[in-house]
Write an enzyme that holds these catalytic residues in place. Structure first.
Site, PDB file in Angstrom:
ATOM      1  N   ARG A 125       0.867  -1.176   0.000  1.00  0.00           N
ATOM      2  CA  ARG A 125       0.000   0.000   0.000  1.00  0.00           C
ATOM      3  C   ARG A 125       0.898   1.218   0.000  1.00  0.00           C
ATOM      4  O   ARG A 125       1.699   1.401   0.918  1.00  0.00           O
ATOM      5  CB  ARG A 125      -0.913   0.009   1.221  1.00  0.00           C
ATOM      6  CG  ARG A 125      -2.168   0.894   1.058  1.00  0.00           C
ATOM      7  CD  ARG A 125      -2.944   1.055   2.361  1.00  0.00           C
ATOM      8  NE  ARG A 125      -2.146   1.801   3.305  1.00  0.00           N
ATOM      9  CZ  ARG A 125      -2.051   1.521   4.608  1.00  0.00           C
ATOM     10  NH1 ARG A 125      -2.701   0.507   5.127  1.00  0.00           N
ATOM     11  NH2 ARG A 125      -1.291   2.258   5.385  1.00  0.00           N
ATOM     12  N   GLU A 144       5.028   6.851   2.493  1.00  0.00           N
ATOM     13  CA  GLU A 144       5.839   5.623   2.526  1.00  0.00           C
ATOM     14  C   GLU A 144       5.122   4.554   1.718  1.00  0.00           C
ATOM     15  O   GLU A 144       3.948   4.690   1.381  1.00  0.00           O
ATOM     16  CB  GLU A 144       6.027   5.118   3.971  1.00  0.00           C
ATOM     17  CG  GLU A 144       4.726   4.690   4.614  1.00  0.00           C
ATOM     18  CD  GLU A 144       4.913   3.769   5.819  1.00  0.00           C
ATOM     19  OE1 GLU A 144       6.013   3.227   6.029  1.00  0.00           O
ATOM     20  OE2 GLU A 144       3.925   3.572   6.539  1.00  0.00           O
ATOM     21  N   ASN A 146       4.110   0.548   2.148  1.00  0.00           N
ATOM     22  CA  ASN A 146       4.061  -0.532   3.135  1.00  0.00           C
ATOM     23  C   ASN A 146       4.104  -1.861   2.408  1.00  0.00           C
ATOM     24  O   ASN A 146       3.217  -2.147   1.595  1.00  0.00           O
ATOM     25  CB  ASN A 146       2.760  -0.446   3.931  1.00  0.00           C
ATOM     26  CG  ASN A 146       2.610   0.875   4.645  1.00  0.00           C
ATOM     27  OD1 ASN A 146       3.172   1.085   5.710  1.00  0.00           O
ATOM     28  ND2 ASN A 146       1.855   1.795   4.055  1.00  0.00           N
ATOM     29  N   SER A 151      -2.853  -2.818   5.907  1.00  0.00           N
ATOM     30  CA  SER A 151      -4.193  -3.234   6.342  1.00  0.00           C
ATOM     31  C   SER A 151      -5.296  -2.308   5.828  1.00  0.00           C
ATOM     32  O   SER A 151      -5.038  -1.336   5.142  1.00  0.00           O
ATOM     33  CB  SER A 151      -4.226  -3.296   7.862  1.00  0.00           C
ATOM     34  OG  SER A 151      -3.924  -2.041   8.403  1.00  0.00           O
ATOM     35  N   LYS A 282      12.329   2.201   5.802  1.00  0.00           N
ATOM     36  CA  LYS A 282      12.477   3.645   5.571  1.00  0.00           C
ATOM     37  C   LYS A 282      13.837   3.948   4.947  1.00  0.00           C
ATOM     38  O   LYS A 282      13.982   4.862   4.145  1.00  0.00           O
ATOM     39  CB  LYS A 282      12.328   4.402   6.895  1.00  0.00           C
ATOM     40  CG  LYS A 282      11.073   4.046   7.702  1.00  0.00           C
ATOM     41  CD  LYS A 282       9.874   4.831   7.268  1.00  0.00           C
ATOM     42  CE  LYS A 282       8.695   4.728   8.207  1.00  0.00           C
ATOM     43  NZ  LYS A 282       7.929   3.478   8.154  1.00  0.00           N
ATOM     44  N   LYS A 341      12.485   9.769  11.158  1.00  0.00           N
ATOM     45  CA  LYS A 341      11.857   8.442  11.186  1.00  0.00           C
ATOM     46  C   LYS A 341      12.847   7.324  11.484  1.00  0.00           C
ATOM     47  O   LYS A 341      13.839   7.170  10.774  1.00  0.00           O
ATOM     48  CB  LYS A 341      11.227   8.135   9.813  1.00  0.00           C
ATOM     49  CG  LYS A 341      10.173   9.117   9.362  1.00  0.00           C
ATOM     50  CD  LYS A 341       9.461   8.581   8.129  1.00  0.00           C
ATOM     51  CE  LYS A 341       8.380   9.543   7.677  1.00  0.00           C
ATOM     52  NZ  LYS A 341       7.553   8.948   6.603  1.00  0.00           N
ATOM     53  N   GLU A 345       7.523   0.272  11.797  1.00  0.00           N
ATOM     54  CA  GLU A 345       6.246   0.385  11.107  1.00  0.00           C
ATOM     55  C   GLU A 345       5.131   0.500  12.131  1.00  0.00           C
ATOM     56  O   GLU A 345       5.297   0.115  13.276  1.00  0.00           O
ATOM     57  CB  GLU A 345       5.994  -0.882  10.271  1.00  0.00           C
ATOM     58  CG  GLU A 345       7.019  -1.144   9.193  1.00  0.00           C
ATOM     59  CD  GLU A 345       7.053  -0.061   8.142  1.00  0.00           C
ATOM     60  OE1 GLU A 345       6.001   0.512   7.841  1.00  0.00           O
ATOM     61  OE2 GLU A 345       8.153   0.240   7.645  1.00  0.00           O
ATOM     62  N   GLY A 346       4.018   1.026  11.691  1.00  0.00           N
ATOM     63  CA  GLY A 346       2.813   0.930  12.504  1.00  0.00           C
ATOM     64  C   GLY A 346       2.401   2.193  13.226  1.00  0.00           C
ATOM     65  O   GLY A 346       1.458   2.203  14.004  1.00  0.00           O
ATOM     66  N   ARG A 427      -7.568   7.683   4.792  1.00  0.00           N
ATOM     67  CA  ARG A 427      -7.599   7.809   6.258  1.00  0.00           C
ATOM     68  C   ARG A 427      -7.459   9.283   6.624  1.00  0.00           C
ATOM     69  O   ARG A 427      -6.682  10.003   6.006  1.00  0.00           O
ATOM     70  CB  ARG A 427      -6.451   7.033   6.899  1.00  0.00           C
ATOM     71  CG  ARG A 427      -6.575   5.536   6.741  1.00  0.00           C
ATOM     72  CD  ARG A 427      -5.322   4.837   7.228  1.00  0.00           C
ATOM     73  NE  ARG A 427      -4.169   5.243   6.449  1.00  0.00           N
ATOM     74  CZ  ARG A 427      -2.905   5.001   6.817  1.00  0.00           C
ATOM     75  NH1 ARG A 427      -2.646   4.373   7.934  1.00  0.00           N
ATOM     76  NH2 ARG A 427      -1.907   5.394   6.040  1.00  0.00           N
TER      77      ARG A 427
END
Ligand code: ADP
Ligand code: MG
Length: 451
Positions: A125, A144, A146, A151, A282, A341, A345-346, A427
């Site tokens: 994604r 970024e 993923n 998800s 990253k 960064k 992740e997350g 989002r």
């Protein structure tokens, strides 16, 4: 800038009524999540948080994001196959970052042993914001890509129906009819089904590797159900289950790593395999922005390279040396221009503003700084919306949005047998939150309304 809902937003009574309908619509459509209190039971569930109104997204940027997705699939695949590139790019990082080092070690080990499978499945994604910082027109800038934990394809397949209902209730039926269909659950399942088919055994099952706390199970079930509908069996297992049913020893601290290795060595088609997971770091993202890197990874794909590069924001290495010293000094002087960064992740790991300045000040003369990258801060234009969350009062928030495009591809040997864009996810979060996704309780699900 005038938004499409300016008039609607002035009628608070109507919005309150619409919010009640919206929540029921979300429950009816299956935009669901388990609760924090009971993450592993479905006796009592709630709706996944979402915006009351769809958010305006510039059509040209939306189309640009779709148009570049297959290029990004190609790029991730190329990186995952390029042992030297991964080794060179991650060399400085793995000296100081234990997590990446462990992944890398598994990568090396399986390569030495020889890969047990020649079919590769990638689900990714690519996330973007619409940057208004530089010019007068917003520009598509990648946050970024993923390659793991991509998800919300499942719930995103059901969110547009909720927003369609809301717009109709608010007297906007034509706008409701213009919301785009979106079915990433189906697109992702198509890729998984293709990999399953190429595995070549009718009794093979698809295993979803899931976390201990499974609040987001309904999102995953959407994809699972698509597979069951194709008569493909699906099982769900935790890392712990994989470990316990394997025959490897190891200390408790190591067991997740043992399970990861066990999976990687197996004949299963992995998604992602370890190389593709590393391709999503990253540090790799930062290296891709260096002059010449894309051209080397995608020879003969000049147009794809151009499309990919157009989405890059400024990315900077903090490797030891003069360049790193210089950018570190610039970021310490103007921390509001950057995001710092680490290799995680997350959500919730990035540093901004004063905190960024303090951390950089502390690590600027130590090799530890190599475990981070610096990125230009993207400045989207905020818009007013209402974020609907269980047990939260209804109030207007200034919000910014992040658009994700799902990509899926399958490679058999050296041949790419499938390469598609598989749908989108929008989002949205209140501007006061610098970081964090839906799972972290910061962002909420949204639907793009193209303008
Ligand atoms: P993670 O792997 O934790 O998801 P991301 O790079 O996606 O890391 O960053 C997390 C969040 O931080 C993003 O969803 C976005 O809201 C914000 N963010 C990340 N990079 C930038 C940036 N360059 N400018 C503005 N916001 C950013
Ligand atoms: Mg992210």
């Amino acid at each position: 800038m005038a938004g499409p809902w300016d008039a609607v937003l002035r009628d608070e009574a109507a919005l309150r009524q619409a919010a009640v309908v919206a929540v029921d619509a979300a429950l009816l459509e299956g935009v669901l999540m388990r609760t924090d209190a009971e993450p592993n039971a479905s006796e009592v569930v709630s709706y996944a948080p979402f915006t009351l109104l769809p958010s305006a997204v510039p059509r040209a940027l939306f189309e640009q994001a779709y148009a570049v997705q297959r290029d990004f699939n190609l790029l991730v695949d190329a990186i995952s196959r390029d042992k030297e590139f991964l080794e060179r790019t991650l060399a400085s990082t793995i000296k100081v970052d234990d997590f990446t080092a462990r992944l890398f070690k598994i990568h090396q080990q399986v390569l030495e042993e020889g890969l047990a499978q020649s079919v590769f499945l990638g689900i990714n994604r690519s996330d973007y914001m619409f940057d208004c910082g530089a010019g007068s027109l917003p520009a598509l800038k990648q946050i970024e890509i993923n390659t793991i934990a991509a998800s919300f394809g499942g719930l995103a397949s059901r969110t547009a129906a909720v927003h369609g209902r809301v717009l109709r209730v608010l007297g906007k039926p034509e706008e409701a009819a213009r919301l785009l269909p979106n079915d990433p659950a189906r697109g992702l399942a198509m890729g998984i089904a293709k990999a399953w088919e190429l595995y070549g055994s009718p009794s093979a099952v698809v295993m979803f590797l899931v976390e201990e706390a499974q609040r987001n199970i309904f999102d995953q079930r959407c994809v699972e159900n698509e597979l069951w509908d194709r008569n493909i069996r699906v099982i769900r297992r935790r890392f712990r289950d994989v470990y316990e049913q394997g025959s490897l020893d190891g200390s408790r601290r190591l067991y997740n790593w043992e399970a990861r290795l066990l999976l990687e060595r197996s004949r299963a088609v992995k998604c992602p395999d370890i190389a593709t997971q590393l391709a999503g770091t990253k540090k790799v993202q930062q290296e891709l922005s260096c002059p010449g890197t894309l051209e080397k990874l995608l020879p003969g794909h000049a147009e794809a390279v151009k499309r990919i590069r157009a989405t890059f924001a400024g990315l900077y290495s903090l490797d030891v040396g003069e360049e790193g010293d210089q950018i570190a000094a610039t970021a310490i002087a103007s921390p509001e221009r950057f995001v710092l960064k680490p290799q995680r992740e997350g959500g919730g790991n990035n540093l901004y503003g004063e905190e960024l300045r303090q951390v950089l000040e502390r690590i600027k003369d130590s090799p530890e700084r190599t475990s981070y990258i610096l990125m230009d801060k993207i400045e989207p234009q905020p818009a007013v919306n209402y974020l609907l969350r269980a047990r939260s009062p209804l109030k207007a928030s200034k919000c910014i949005s992040e658009l994700g495009i799902f990509g899926v591809y399958v490679r058999q040997g050296t041949e790419l047998v499938l390469n598609e864009a598989a749908g989108h996810l929008l989002r949205t979060k209140a501007v006061e939150h610098a970081d964090g996704g839906v799972a972290a309780g910061v962002a909420v699900l949204d639907t793009p309304y193209l303008v």
